[in-house]
Design a protein around this motif. Structure first.
Motif, mmCIF file in Angstrom:
data_model
loop_
_atom_site.group_PDB
_atom_site.id
_atom_site.type_symbol
_atom_site.label_atom_id
_atom_site.label_comp_id
_atom_site.label_asym_id
_atom_site.label_seq_id
_atom_site.Cartn_x
_atom_site.Cartn_y
_atom_site.Cartn_z
ATOM 1 N N THR A 146 18.148 -72.735 -30.912
ATOM 2 C CA THR A 146 18.012 -72.678 -29.455
ATOM 3 C C THR A 146 17.007 -73.732 -28.992
ATOM 4 N N PHE A 147 17.317 -74.332 -27.854
ATOM 5 C CA PHE A 147 16.476 -75.391 -27.288
ATOM 6 C C PHE A 147 15.096 -74.843 -26.951
ATOM 7 N N GLN A 148 14.061 -75.627 -27.288
ATOM 8 C CA GLN A 148 12.677 -75.235 -27.001
ATOM 9 C C GLN A 148 11.998 -76.181 -26.009
ATOM 10 N N HIS A 149 12.061 -77.490 -26.257
ATOM 11 C CA HIS A 149 11.418 -78.456 -25.370
ATOM 12 C C HIS A 149 11.835 -79.879 -25.733
ATOM 13 N N GLU A 150 11.437 -80.835 -24.878
ATOM 14 C CA GLU A 150 11.664 -82.256 -25.125
ATOM 15 C C GLU A 150 10.350 -82.889 -25.569
ATOM 16 N N GLU A 151 10.456 -83.963 -26.375
ATOM 17 C CA GLU A 151 9.287 -84.746 -26.757
ATOM 18 C C GLU A 151 9.729 -86.135 -27.179
ATOM 19 N N LEU A 152 8.783 -87.070 -27.238
ATOM 20 C CA LEU A 152 9.097 -88.388 -27.762
ATOM 21 C C LEU A 152 9.491 -88.261 -29.224
ATOM 22 N N THR A 153 10.486 -89.013 -29.622
ATOM 23 C CA THR A 153 10.927 -88.999 -31.008
ATOM 24 C C THR A 153 9.838 -89.551 -31.904
ATOM 25 N N TYR A 154 9.736 -88.976 -33.097
ATOM 26 C CA TYR A 154 8.744 -89.395 -34.076
ATOM 27 C C TYR A 154 8.776 -90.911 -34.259
ATOM 28 N N GLY A 155 7.618 -91.529 -34.182
ATOM 29 C CA GLY A 155 7.491 -92.956 -34.454
ATOM 30 C C GLY A 155 7.899 -93.873 -33.322
ATOM 31 N N THR A 156 8.165 -93.330 -32.131
ATOM 32 C CA THR A 156 8.579 -94.195 -31.026
ATOM 33 C C THR A 156 7.503 -94.238 -29.949
ATOM 34 N N ARG A 157 7.668 -95.218 -29.080
ATOM 35 C CA ARG A 157 6.748 -95.384 -27.944
ATOM 36 C C ARG A 157 7.455 -94.927 -26.669
ATOM 37 N N GLU A 158 6.686 -94.640 -25.673
ATOM 38 C CA GLU A 158 7.264 -94.158 -24.420
ATOM 39 C C GLU A 158 8.280 -95.138 -23.844
ATOM 40 N N GLU A 159 8.008 -96.443 -23.964
ATOM 41 C CA GLU A 159 8.933 -97.441 -23.413
ATOM 42 C C GLU A 159 10.267 -97.498 -24.157
ATOM 43 N N ASP A 160 10.334 -96.906 -25.362
ATOM 44 C CA ASP A 160 11.601 -96.870 -26.099
ATOM 45 C C ASP A 160 12.598 -95.903 -25.465
ATOM 46 N N GLN A 161 12.110 -94.952 -24.699
ATOM 47 C CA GLN A 161 12.962 -93.947 -24.056
ATOM 48 C C GLN A 161 13.763 -93.151 -25.081
ATOM 49 N N ASP A 162 13.188 -92.948 -26.250
ATOM 50 C CA ASP A 162 13.838 -92.175 -27.314
ATOM 51 C C ASP A 162 13.264 -90.761 -27.253
ATOM 52 N N ILE A 163 13.998 -89.866 -26.629
ATOM 53 C CA ILE A 163 13.557 -88.490 -26.415
ATOM 54 C C ILE A 163 14.303 -87.565 -27.358
ATOM 55 N N SER A 164 13.565 -86.683 -27.999
ATOM 56 C CA SER A 164 14.163 -85.672 -28.867
ATOM 57 C C SER A 164 14.155 -84.326 -28.168
ATOM 58 N N LEU A 165 15.199 -83.579 -28.411
ATOM 59 C CA LEU A 165 15.272 -82.188 -27.984
ATOM 60 C C LEU A 165 14.907 -81.357 -29.213
ATOM 61 N N LYS A 166 13.918 -80.506 -29.095
ATOM 62 C CA LYS A 166 13.486 -79.686 -30.230
ATOM 63 C C LYS A 166 14.166 -78.323 -30.146
ATOM 64 N N TYR A 167 14.771 -77.951 -31.256
ATOM 65 C CA TYR A 167 15.476 -76.677 -31.383
ATOM 66 C C TYR A 167 14.866 -75.893 -32.532
ATOM 67 N N LYS A 168 14.968 -74.558 -32.454
ATOM 68 C CA LYS A 168 14.527 -73.731 -33.581
ATOM 69 C C LYS A 168 15.438 -72.528 -33.738
ATOM 70 N N ARG A 169 15.330 -71.934 -34.935
ATOM 71 C CA ARG A 169 16.038 -70.674 -35.216
ATOM 72 C C ARG A 169 15.232 -69.903 -36.247
ATOM 73 N N GLU A 170 15.424 -68.605 -36.236
ATOM 74 C CA GLU A 170 14.826 -67.748 -37.257
ATOM 75 C C GLU A 170 15.718 -67.815 -38.501
ATOM 76 N N ILE A 171 15.076 -67.782 -39.667
ATOM 77 C CA ILE A 171 15.883 -67.804 -40.902
ATOM 78 C C ILE A 171 15.473 -66.675 -41.839
#
Length: 171
Positions: A146-171
């Protein structure tokens, strides 16, 4: 369907893994990012030397790669680590684009999830998916993430506009 096996990758798997990962980067991101950006991602993260090292140096933080093989060809790659006492994360996960929809990704994710749960005690699992990645988002949502939040993708700069959607689940 042909027999698929899953195993931990070795140093000797680095070249075919790099080839597959480069192919998957182009397939997944060609409509999201510039050619230059994709080329830089491949050069930085999916070069043979780096993959060789990541196949050898394994820890709680980085479990190394696991691969799916069919007829001695690498058709899928997954890797990740533990980010907190009971939290696992998938950092890299790609399936040969020509084999999507055949259950290979589900099998590889299930294998990796069991590894995180039973080897490291993970109770939840996270994944970052590129915003707009319509290959990955439906896959993860169908498997209980399930979607949790947005953040900059690992190793990128804000000007790259590379946004990750963070998801999680119980296992």
């Amino acid at each position: 369907m042909k027999t698929i096996s899953i195993r931990r990758a070795t140093r000797h798997d680095a070249k075919p893994m790099a080839d597959l990962l480069a192919k998957c980067q182009w397939f997944t991101y060609k409509t999201l990012y510039s050619d230059e950006y994709i080329e830089n991602l491949i050069a930085q993260y999916y070069n043979v030397e780096r993959i060789e090292q990541e196949n050898v140096f394994i820890s709680k933080d980085w479990h190394g790669y696991f691969i799916a093989e069919m007829e001695k060809s690498i058709i899928g790659v997954i890797g990740g680590g533990i980010t907190d006492a009971s939290i696992g994360e998938v950092y890299v996960f790609y399936i040969d684009p020509s084999l999507r929809g055949q259950g290979i990704g589900t099998r590889l994710l299930d294998f990796f999830t069991k590894h995180q749960k039973f080897t490291y005690g993970a109770q939840e699992q996270w994944v970052a998916v590129a915003k707009g990645n319509q290959h990955g988002i439906p896959f993860y949502e169908a498997r209980g993430f399930t979607f949790q939040h947005e953040e900059l993708t690992y190793g990128t700069r804000e000007e790259d506009q590379d946004i990750s959607l963070k998801y999680k689940r119980e296992i």
